[in-house]
Design a protein around this motif. Structure first.
Motif, mmCIF file in Angstrom:
data_model
loop_
_atom_site.group_PDB
_atom_site.id
_atom_site.type_symbol
_atom_site.label_atom_id
_atom_site.label_comp_id
_atom_site.label_asym_id
_atom_site.label_seq_id
_atom_site.Cartn_x
_atom_site.Cartn_y
_atom_site.Cartn_z
ATOM 1 N N SER A 74 0.805 -1.219 0.000
ATOM 2 C CA SER A 74 0.000 0.000 0.000
ATOM 3 C C SER A 74 0.840 1.273 0.000
ATOM 4 N N GLN A 75 2.087 1.185 0.433
ATOM 5 C CA GLN A 75 2.945 2.366 0.419
ATOM 6 C C GLN A 75 4.075 2.219 -0.596
ATOM 7 N N SER A 76 4.944 1.245 -0.390
ATOM 8 C CA SER A 76 6.134 1.122 -1.246
ATOM 9 C C SER A 76 5.766 0.904 -2.705
ATOM 10 N N GLY A 77 4.979 -0.145 -2.973
ATOM 11 C CA GLY A 77 4.622 -0.450 -4.358
ATOM 12 C C GLY A 77 3.745 0.611 -4.979
ATOM 13 N N GLY A 100 -7.719 5.507 -9.867
ATOM 14 C CA GLY A 100 -9.115 5.495 -9.457
ATOM 15 C C GLY A 100 -9.922 4.361 -10.043
ATOM 16 N N THR A 101 -9.330 3.543 -10.911
ATOM 17 C CA THR A 101 -10.043 2.373 -11.426
ATOM 18 C C THR A 101 -10.037 1.223 -10.427
ATOM 19 N N GLN A 102 -9.534 1.462 -9.241
ATOM 20 C CA GLN A 102 -9.541 0.419 -8.211
ATOM 21 C C GLN A 102 -10.913 -0.210 -8.005
ATOM 22 N N PRO A 103 -12.025 0.549 -8.032
ATOM 23 C CA PRO A 103 -13.324 -0.092 -7.842
ATOM 24 C C PRO A 103 -13.631 -1.175 -8.859
ATOM 25 N N LEU A 104 -13.107 -1.039 -10.084
ATOM 26 C CA LEU A 104 -13.355 -2.054 -11.101
ATOM 27 C C LEU A 104 -12.814 -3.409 -10.669
ATOM 28 N N VAL A 105 -11.552 -3.403 -10.245
ATOM 29 C CA VAL A 105 -10.922 -4.650 -9.847
ATOM 30 C C VAL A 105 -11.381 -5.086 -8.462
ATOM 31 N N ALA A 106 -11.471 -4.119 -7.541
ATOM 32 C CA ALA A 106 -11.927 -4.453 -6.191
ATOM 33 C C ALA A 106 -13.344 -4.997 -6.218
ATOM 34 N N GLY A 107 -14.204 -4.413 -7.060
ATOM 35 C CA GLY A 107 -15.571 -4.895 -7.175
ATOM 36 C C GLY A 107 -15.639 -6.292 -7.753
ATOM 37 N N ALA A 108 -14.779 -6.567 -8.737
ATOM 38 C CA ALA A 108 -14.763 -7.897 -9.342
ATOM 39 C C ALA A 108 -14.272 -8.957 -8.364
ATOM 40 N N LEU A 109 -13.359 -8.567 -7.480
ATOM 41 C CA LEU A 109 -12.779 -9.530 -6.538
ATOM 42 C C LEU A 109 -13.520 -9.596 -5.211
ATOM 43 N N ALA A 110 -14.356 -8.578 -4.929
ATOM 44 C CA ALA A 110 -15.049 -8.559 -3.633
ATOM 45 C C ALA A 110 -15.996 -9.737 -3.487
ATOM 46 N N GLY A 111 -16.604 -10.160 -4.592
ATOM 47 C CA GLY A 111 -17.523 -11.294 -4.523
ATOM 48 C C GLY A 111 -16.850 -12.577 -4.080
ATOM 49 N N LEU A 162 -2.310 -1.541 -4.219
ATOM 50 C CA LEU A 162 -3.185 -1.022 -3.179
ATOM 51 C C LEU A 162 -4.401 -1.924 -2.978
ATOM 52 N N ILE A 163 -4.929 -2.492 -4.053
ATOM 53 C CA ILE A 163 -6.058 -3.410 -3.927
ATOM 54 C C ILE A 163 -5.643 -4.652 -3.155
ATOM 55 N N ALA A 164 -4.462 -5.183 -3.467
ATOM 56 C CA ALA A 164 -3.974 -6.365 -2.750
ATOM 57 C C ALA A 164 -3.825 -6.080 -1.265
ATOM 58 N N ALA A 165 -3.293 -4.908 -0.924
ATOM 59 C CA ALA A 165 -3.149 -4.532 0.488
ATOM 60 C C ALA A 165 -4.507 -4.414 1.159
ATOM 61 N N ARG A 170 -8.534 -6.524 4.978
ATOM 62 C CA ARG A 170 -9.918 -6.879 5.255
ATOM 63 C C ARG A 170 -10.089 -8.358 5.580
ATOM 64 N N GLY A 171 -9.105 -9.168 5.190
ATOM 65 C CA GLY A 171 -9.210 -10.605 5.398
ATOM 66 C C GLY A 171 -8.803 -11.066 6.785
#
Length: 307
Positions: A74-77, A100-111, A162-165, A170-171
């Motif tokens: 979330s910081q270095s990368g 800002g396209t994070q919601p696209l990937v985060a939304g796809a992976l949130a399920g 940032l999505i991976a972090a 959250r996990g």
């Protein structure tokens, strides 16, 4: 979500792209990041051990490793790719919109990962956001003939970091307070950026006042403000809402960059930003409706269960 908290987050997070642009003219990305995180880590260490001396007493090696991994991602990368893209010539507004396209990937992976339902309305908003990214990136590439095409792929790497972090955080539950957690993240980043700057011969800071202005800007607004508010809103409101706010970074940063640095702000760019804002409205209105529906359902279940 508290409106003032959300507005403060958008402004503070957007300030990071402006700060990166401020420092890009006087130093390499690794130099800026090294001197951003070294004093920040020392300051945080003093505060944490003065206020929460026993914060790390029960910290196990697994939790320490997990928090270090979150810091690396979330910081270095994330930050290294943002700064490098701006250093390559990608405008601050375009970099913000790609991130800002994070919601696209985060939304796809949130399920599958978080077992969250993603509706058709949310997908519509996410797709409009993607269309906005394509429009703005094309406009920026046309106006910046000297920028290599692959430079526009660099911010996407940071977005995935940032999505991976976010999903790692959250996990797993943590007993650490926000300040000790931030100290672990910043210590990890300070070590990584210092090694990178020293190994590339970029450790010595320049004497220009603009460099130190950028460092102060990044420490106060971007780290304490943007990064701190990110995790606060994430814990209060969840992945979808915090990432929806990411679409607002682009218009704020683009206007800010145009006023401060004369970055291009043409009709095509405005059209792309409008698509991004429309995406925010669609997804955010769905989130508010869903919250109200869930609240009504809970009240109905409570009334039906009352003897």
């Amino acid at each position: 979500m508290n409106l003032l908290l959300a507005a403060a987050f958008v402004i503070c997070w957007s300030s990071g792209f402006i700060g990166a642009k401020l420092g890009a003219g006087s130093a390499d990305a690794s130099t800026i990041l090294m001197w951003r995180f070294l004093p920040l880590t020392l300051l945080l260490a003093v505060v944490v051990f003065a206020v929460q001396r026993n914060a790390f007493r029960a910290l196990g090696s697994a939790e320490l490793g997990r928090q270090a991994a979150i810091g690396i991602l979330s910081q270095s990368g994330y930050l290294l790719t943002v700064y490098y893209a701006i250093q390559l010539g990608v405008s601050s507004g375009t970099t913000a919109l790609i991130d800002g396209t994070q919601p696209l990937v985060a939304g796809a992976l949130a399920g599958p990962l978080l077992k969250q339902h993603i509706s058709a309305r949310q997908w519509l908003g996410f797709c409009l956001g993607l269309a906005g990214v394509i429009v703005v990136t094309t406009a920026d590439a046309s106006a910046s003939a000297g920028v290599a095409w692959w430079a526009y792929a660099v911010p996407f790497v940071g977005m995935f970091c940032l999505i991976a972090a976010t999903f790692i955080e959250r996990g797993f539950e943590t007993s650490l307070a926000p300040l000790p957690t931030l100290l672990i993240h910043c210590t990890t980043s300070a070590a990584i950026f210092s090694v990178l700057a020293i190994s590339t011969g970029n450790a010595v800071p320049p004497a220009e006042p603009s460099f130190w202005l950028a460092i102060g800007w990044l420490v106060i607004l971007s780290t304490f403000g943007g990064y701190g508010l990110y995790w606060i809103i994430l814990n209060r409101s969840g992945v979808t809402k915090v990432n929806t706010l990411m679409f607002l970074m682009a218009p704020v940063t683009t206007i800010w960059g145009a006023l401060a640095f004369g970055e291009p702000l043409g009709v095509q760019t405005i059209a792309g930003l409008t698509l991004g804002l429309l995406a925010v409205i669609i997804v955010y209105r769905y989130d508010r409706t869903q919250v109200r529906t869930e609240g009504q359902n809970r009240r109905q279940r409570t009334r039906s269960a009352t003897p």
